[in-house]
Write a protein that holds these residues in place. Structure first.
Motif, PDB file in Angstrom:
ATOM      1  N   ILE A 274       0.947  -1.366   0.104  1.00 21.56           N
ATOM      2  CA  ILE A 274      -0.075   0.140   0.041  1.00 21.56           C
ATOM      3  C   ILE A 274       1.157   1.361   0.257  1.00 21.56           C
ATOM      4  O   ILE A 274       2.220   1.185   1.063  1.00 21.56           O
ATOM      5  N   PHE A 275       0.119   2.246  -0.543  1.00 25.18           N
ATOM      6  CA  PHE A 275       1.200   3.541  -0.570  1.00 25.18           C
ATOM      7  C   PHE A 275       0.296   4.239  -1.445  1.00 25.18           C
ATOM      8  O   PHE A 275      -0.589   4.884  -1.657  1.00 25.18           O
ATOM      9  N   LEU A 276       0.851   5.828  -1.678  1.00 26.94           N
ATOM     10  CA  LEU A 276       0.651   7.135  -1.342  1.00 26.94           C
ATOM     11  C   LEU A 276       1.084   7.407  -2.895  1.00 26.94           C
ATOM     12  O   LEU A 276       2.711   7.205  -2.750  1.00 26.94           O
ATOM     13  N   GLY A 277       0.409   8.327  -3.854  1.00 30.37           N
ATOM     14  CA  GLY A 277       1.593   8.811  -4.738  1.00 30.37           C
ATOM     15  C   GLY A 277       1.047  10.375  -5.164  1.00 30.37           C
ATOM     16  O   GLY A 277      -0.244  10.403  -4.697  1.00 30.37           O
ATOM     17  N   MET A 278       1.662  10.570  -5.865  1.00 33.29           N
ATOM     18  CA  MET A 278       1.572  12.482  -6.073  1.00 33.29           C
ATOM     19  C   MET A 278       1.738  12.865  -7.063  1.00 33.29           C
ATOM     20  O   MET A 278       2.795  12.257  -8.322  1.00 33.29           O
ATOM     21  N   ASP A 279       1.163  13.392  -7.838  1.00 31.38           N
ATOM     22  CA  ASP A 279       1.831  13.840  -9.656  1.00 31.38           C
ATOM     23  C   ASP A 279       2.317  15.208  -8.830  1.00 31.38           C
ATOM     24  O   ASP A 279       2.270  15.856  -8.724  1.00 31.38           O
ATOM     25  N   GLN A 280       3.648  14.626  -9.603  1.00 30.29           N
ATOM     26  CA  GLN A 280       4.977  15.099 -10.519  1.00 30.29           C
ATOM     27  C   GLN A 280       4.882  16.051 -11.780  1.00 30.29           C
ATOM     28  O   GLN A 280       6.536  16.489 -12.007  1.00 30.29           O
ATOM     29  N   LYS A 281       4.109  15.657 -12.136  1.00 34.06           N
ATOM     30  CA  LYS A 281       3.873  16.483 -13.872  1.00 34.06           C
ATOM     31  C   LYS A 281       3.105  17.862 -14.173  1.00 34.06           C
ATOM     32  O   LYS A 281       3.571  18.405 -14.475  1.00 34.06           O
ATOM     33  N   ARG A 282       2.034  17.980 -13.611  1.00 36.58           N
ATOM     34  CA  ARG A 282       1.744  18.571 -14.233  1.00 36.58           C
ATOM     35  C   ARG A 282       2.324  19.459 -13.232  1.00 36.58           C
ATOM     36  O   ARG A 282       2.617  20.381 -12.446  1.00 36.58           O
ATOM     37  N   ASP A 283       2.578  21.775 -14.050  1.00 36.57           N
ATOM     38  CA  ASP A 283       2.495  22.857 -13.633  1.00 36.57           C
ATOM     39  C   ASP A 283       1.794  23.132 -12.636  1.00 36.57           C
ATOM     40  O   ASP A 283       2.357  23.649 -11.462  1.00 36.57           O
ATOM     41  N   GLU A 284       0.534  22.946 -12.185  1.00 31.00           N
ATOM     42  CA  GLU A 284      -0.020  22.643 -11.377  1.00 31.00           C
ATOM     43  C   GLU A 284      -1.062  22.405 -10.884  1.00 31.00           C
ATOM     44  O   GLU A 284      -1.887  21.734 -11.988  1.00 31.00           O
ATOM     45  N   LEU A 285      -1.038  22.249  -9.758  1.00 28.80           N
ATOM     46  CA  LEU A 285      -1.850  21.115  -9.510  1.00 28.80           C
ATOM     47  C   LEU A 285      -3.137  20.626  -9.321  1.00 28.80           C
ATOM     48  O   LEU A 285      -4.134  22.418  -9.661  1.00 28.80           O
ATOM     49  N   LEU A 286      -4.073  19.775  -9.858  1.00 24.81           N
ATOM     50  CA  LEU A 286      -5.829  20.171 -10.460  1.00 24.81           C
ATOM     51  C   LEU A 286      -6.632  20.679  -8.599  1.00 24.81           C
ATOM     52  O   LEU A 286      -7.391  20.865  -8.762  1.00 24.81           O
ATOM     53  N   PHE A 287      -6.119  19.664  -7.581  1.00 24.52           N
ATOM     54  CA  PHE A 287      -6.739  20.273  -6.249  1.00 24.52           C
ATOM     55  C   PHE A 287      -5.944  21.235  -4.627  1.00 24.52           C
ATOM     56  O   PHE A 287      -5.558  19.923  -4.605  1.00 24.52           O
ATOM     57  N   SER A 288      -5.191  21.750  -5.194  1.00 24.61           N
ATOM     58  CA  SER A 288      -4.223  22.830  -4.218  1.00 24.61           C
ATOM     59  C   SER A 288      -4.746  24.189  -3.769  1.00 24.61           C
ATOM     60  O   SER A 288      -5.150  24.137  -4.932  1.00 24.61           O
ATOM     61  N   SER A 289      -4.691  24.048  -3.206  1.00 20.79           N
ATOM     62  CA  SER A 289      -4.229  25.510  -2.627  1.00 20.79           C
ATOM     63  C   SER A 289      -3.380  25.959  -3.294  1.00 20.79           C
ATOM     64  O   SER A 289      -3.344  27.694  -3.638  1.00 20.79           O
ATOM     65  N   VAL A 290      -2.515  25.795  -3.847  1.00 18.51           N
ATOM     66  CA  VAL A 290      -1.014  26.403  -4.168  1.00 18.51           C
ATOM     67  C   VAL A 290      -1.476  27.107  -5.755  1.00 18.51           C
ATOM     68  O   VAL A 290      -1.442  25.827  -6.767  1.00 18.51           O
ATOM     69  N   LYS A 291      -1.165  27.464  -6.324  1.00 19.25           N
ATOM     70  CA  LYS A 291      -1.350  28.144  -7.453  1.00 19.25           C
ATOM     71  C   LYS A 291      -0.316  28.798  -8.272  1.00 19.25           C
ATOM     72  O   LYS A 291       0.579  29.195  -7.603  1.00 19.25           O
ATOM     73  N   THR A 406     -16.403   4.730  -8.194  1.00 15.54           N
ATOM     74  CA  THR A 406     -15.991   5.230  -8.238  1.00 15.54           C
ATOM     75  C   THR A 406     -14.103   6.245  -8.586  1.00 15.54           C
ATOM     76  O   THR A 406     -14.538   7.195  -9.381  1.00 15.54           O
ATOM     77  N   TYR A 407     -13.962   5.193  -7.485  1.00 20.53           N
ATOM     78  CA  TYR A 407     -12.352   6.024  -7.513  1.00 20.53           C
ATOM     79  C   TYR A 407     -11.659   5.183  -8.317  1.00 20.53           C
ATOM     80  O   TYR A 407     -11.188   6.757  -8.876  1.00 20.53           O
ATOM     81  N   PHE A 408     -11.653   4.343  -8.690  1.00 19.05           N
ATOM     82  CA  PHE A 408     -10.505   3.756  -9.512  1.00 19.05           C
ATOM     83  C   PHE A 408     -10.892   4.263 -11.060  1.00 19.05           C
ATOM     84  O   PHE A 408      -9.505   4.511 -11.734  1.00 19.05           O
ATOM     85  N   PRO A 409     -11.504   4.479 -11.435  1.00 24.60           N
ATOM     86  CA  PRO A 409     -11.865   5.207 -12.661  1.00 24.60           C
ATOM     87  C   PRO A 409     -11.370   6.767 -13.154  1.00 24.60           C
ATOM     88  O   PRO A 409     -10.801   7.429 -14.061  1.00 24.60           O
ATOM     89  N   LYS A 410     -11.599   7.328 -11.463  1.00 23.19           N
ATOM     90  CA  LYS A 410     -11.115   8.589 -11.366  1.00 23.19           C
ATOM     91  C   LYS A 410      -9.626   8.785 -11.287  1.00 23.19           C
ATOM     92  O   LYS A 410      -9.136   9.706 -12.301  1.00 23.19           O
ATOM     93  N   VAL A 411      -9.178   7.905 -10.707  1.00 28.46           N
ATOM     94  CA  VAL A 411      -7.601   8.735 -10.272  1.00 28.46           C
ATOM     95  C   VAL A 411      -6.571   7.176 -11.592  1.00 28.46           C
ATOM     96  O   VAL A 411      -5.616   8.301 -11.916  1.00 28.46           O
ATOM     97  N   LEU A 412      -7.271   6.657 -12.686  1.00 24.32           N
ATOM     98  CA  LEU A 412      -7.005   6.476 -13.566  1.00 24.32           C
ATOM     99  C   LEU A 412      -7.397   6.976 -14.846  1.00 24.32           C
ATOM    100  O   LEU A 412      -5.921   6.750 -15.678  1.00 24.32           O
ATOM    101  N   ARG A 413      -7.657   8.009 -14.840  1.00 18.34           N
ATOM    102  CA  ARG A 413      -7.745   9.032 -15.740  1.00 18.34           C
ATOM    103  C   ARG A 413      -6.396  10.042 -15.221  1.00 18.34           C
ATOM    104  O   ARG A 413      -6.150  11.318 -16.218  1.00 18.34           O
ATOM    105  N   ARG A 414      -6.312   9.875 -14.099  1.00 17.46           N
ATOM    106  CA  ARG A 414      -5.254  10.854 -13.715  1.00 17.46           C
ATOM    107  C   ARG A 414      -5.732  12.330 -13.029  1.00 17.46           C
ATOM    108  O   ARG A 414      -4.958  13.031 -13.131  1.00 17.46           O
ATOM    109  N   ASP A 415      -6.649  12.197 -13.154  1.00 18.50           N
ATOM    110  CA  ASP A 415      -7.794  13.132 -11.784  1.00 18.50           C
ATOM    111  C   ASP A 415      -7.957  13.289 -10.883  1.00 18.50           C
ATOM    112  O   ASP A 415      -8.431  13.555 -10.147  1.00 18.50           O
ATOM    113  N   THR A 416      -6.475  13.371 -10.489  1.00 13.04           N
ATOM    114  CA  THR A 416      -6.050  12.940  -8.723  1.00 13.04           C
ATOM    115  C   THR A 416      -4.432  13.759  -8.528  1.00 13.04           C
ATOM    116  O   THR A 416      -3.764  14.484  -9.445  1.00 13.04           O
ATOM    117  N   SER A 417      -4.097  14.520  -7.453  1.00 12.77           N
ATOM    118  CA  SER A 417      -3.351  14.890  -6.697  1.00 12.77           C
ATOM    119  C   SER A 417      -2.250  14.314  -6.374  1.00 12.77           C
ATOM    120  O   SER A 417      -1.517  14.938  -6.334  1.00 12.77           O
TER     121      SER A 417
END
Length: 527
Positions: A274-291, A406-417
């Motif tokens: 079991i692990f946690l992953g982080m979006d390391q590609k986008r220039d701005e995270l989809l779901f974060s207060s950091v802009k 609903t979780y897997f379709p979402k994260v497999l689309r990389r619709d996650t931070s």
């Protein structure tokens, strides 16, 4: 409310069907906290789904009870050159609709598994070509030497070309896009059990295949699989005799199930990490207060998150001791596991705060953590604890926990931070995790489950060398080097290996595999 209605439906159905083992002893009732999301064997690379569908569909190469390779739809295989494998196919095998199994089905199935919408592309990304030699012989040519190809193909199910074409199911069900077809609800394999009835999230019924080519050791003639989300309801169903097998057992109920006169807990180590992953590609995270920028691109932020997680606290309070904290993306039992690297960075919230400040986030920031709440052992509670841990260093986690449907379709689309995932290397080899989780993402299936798009060209270079190397010592050294690079990068946040815990009626014999698959052909109900 949803849980109560679901539990009521289950109770009424099960009481009407049968309440004890003495009636219909060859019917086995199995309950799980979740359901398979589709009957399409190429649509989701998730162990519960594959565990269920592999009772209906089969690969060329199967597994014995000790997880060693076994002939399945192929009776033999050999390398004819460094990049070519030849498979002799089993003769006189029929699909459940009576259609003969031939090489055309293999060529079709491998192309389907490698194609658009398939969740099994990471098993096929290094295959160059699949050729029919005659009706019962195929050759698989790989892009580079690939000595573990038979292990890799043990996860790729063979479908009927004719049935798929007739039913407009030539492409896999794409869970990312919500696309469905006939293979979602119907099935036509060669396996020991046939799909008889499919009611998603309610009940799926299988019947024994009387024309199966091989031996079925168990005596189950019917298997009824029912998802029961609520832990207490699932335990009560086992204790009352309404179900014969259920999993997982909530860790706090293992002793209770063992103490009951008619049930027992079957436990053992699981190969899943079991692990946690982080979006390391986008220039701005989809779901974060950091802009305007992506904090996860900074190794200091990733390390801060790592060191803020109290993994021993999770083991103690959430997992009740039934976990093995890890610093690696694979665990013991996987070929290439490097115990000398399995040393976590220390839990140190103060050090984590300093790292965040150095990275330019002295007051932390907000980010959404996506988690399933019905897939892994105590997954929702783990994510709640991680959120609480991170709050101590100023990070506000907006927890989005939801059913895996609903979780897997979402994260497999990389619709996650920021997300949770569990991974069992289905080849029982480290290459599988390296290729699927840590390889730079391409459009052929490499890094298919590297959902945060971690990328280190040096790791990729090593993965290709590991794939081709036949000298075990050299190969293990390269695996270790790749793991060390990924570890130094803080490419992911490994948490633990969870333990298996199945609840089983004492009149039922079965085989618990470390990959958490449950072959129905090995289940027997004692009279």
């Amino acid at each position: 409310m949803t849980i109560r209605v679901h539990a009521l439906k289950f109770t009424l159905a099960s009481l009407a069907a049968a309440a004890c083992l003495s009636v219909g002893a060859e019917t086995v009732r199995i309950a799980n906290q979740g359901d398979a999301l589709s009957m399409d064997p190429h649509s989701l690379n998730e162990s519960l789904q594959l565990s269920i569908t592999q009772n209906v569909y089969e690969p060329l190469v199967g597994r014995n009870k000790d997880l060693s390779l076994a002939p399945a739809l192929a009776t033999a295989w050999k390398q004819t050159s460094p990049t070519v494998w030849r498979f002799d196919l089993r003769k006189n095998v029929q699909f459940h609709d009576g259609t003969p199994f031939t090489a055309d089905d293999v060529v079709f199935s491998f192309a389907r598994a490698a194609g658009e919408g398939s969740d099994m592309r990471s098993y096929m990304n290094d295959v160059q070509e699949v050729r029919k030699i005659d009706d019962h012989t195929v050759e698989v040519e790989t892009k580079t030497p690939f000595p573990i190809l038979p292990d890799v193909l043990s996860q790729v199910a063979i479908m009927s070309k004719k049935w798929s074409e007739t039913n407009q199911a030539t492409r896999p069900v794409d869970r990312r896009k919500g696309v469905e077809n006939a293979a979602s609800f119907r099935a036509n394999g060669t396996g020991p059990f046939r799909l008889r009835e499919r009611q998603p999230n309610v009940r799926t019924t299988f019947s024994r295949n009387g024309n199966y080519w091989g031996q079925i050791e168990g005596n189950a003639t019917e298997v009824i699989f029912t998802p029961i989300t609520n832990d207490s309801t699932r335990v009560a169903a086992l204790l009352s005799g309404e179900v014969h097998v259920m999993e997982p057992i909530p860790v706090q109920d293992i002793a209770r199930i063992n103490a009951h006169p008619s049930t027992r807990a079957v436990t053992g180590p699981e190969l899943r990490t079991i692990f946690l992953g982080m979006d390391q590609k986008r220039d701005e995270l989809l779901f974060s207060s950091v802009k305007g920028k992506n904090p996860f691109k900074d190794k200091r932020v990733r390390q801060a998150f790592y060191q803020a997680i109290d993994i021993e606290g999770i083991k103690r309070s959430v997992m009740r001791g039934a976990s093995n904290p890890t610093a690696l993306m694979v665990g013991p039992g996987i070929n290439g596991f490097a115990p000398e690297l399995n040393k976590r960075l220390p839990y140190d919230p103060e050090a984590a705060k300093k790292l965040l400040a150095e990275a330019g986030y002295p007051n932390g920031f907000e980010v959404t953590l996506n988690c399933p709440n019905d897939r892994y052992v105590n997954d929702g509670q783990i994510c709640e604890t991680v959120a609480a841990n991170l709050s101590r260093i100023g990070v506000k986690v907006n927890l989005a926990a939801e059913t895996k449907g609903t979780y897997f379709p979402k994260v497999l689309r990389r619709d996650t931070s920021f997300y949770m995932l569990g991974w069992t290397p289905s080849t029982y080899d480290a290459h599988n995790a390296l290729n699927a989780l840590m390889r730079c993402v391409d459009d052929k299936g490499a890094g298919q489950f590297n959902l945060g798009s971690y990328c280190n060209p040096k790791v990729d270079e090593l993965i290709l060398k590991i794939q081709a190397e036949t000298d075990k010592a050299k190969r293990d050294a390269m695996i270790k080097e790749a793991f060390k690079l990924h570890q130094d990068d803080i490419g992911h946040l490994p948490l633990h290996q969870q333990a298996l815990a199945w609840g089983v009626n004492r009149k039922v014999d079965l085989v618990q595999l470390a990959d958490n698959y449950m072959p129905f052909k090995w289940i027997t109900v004692k009279k």
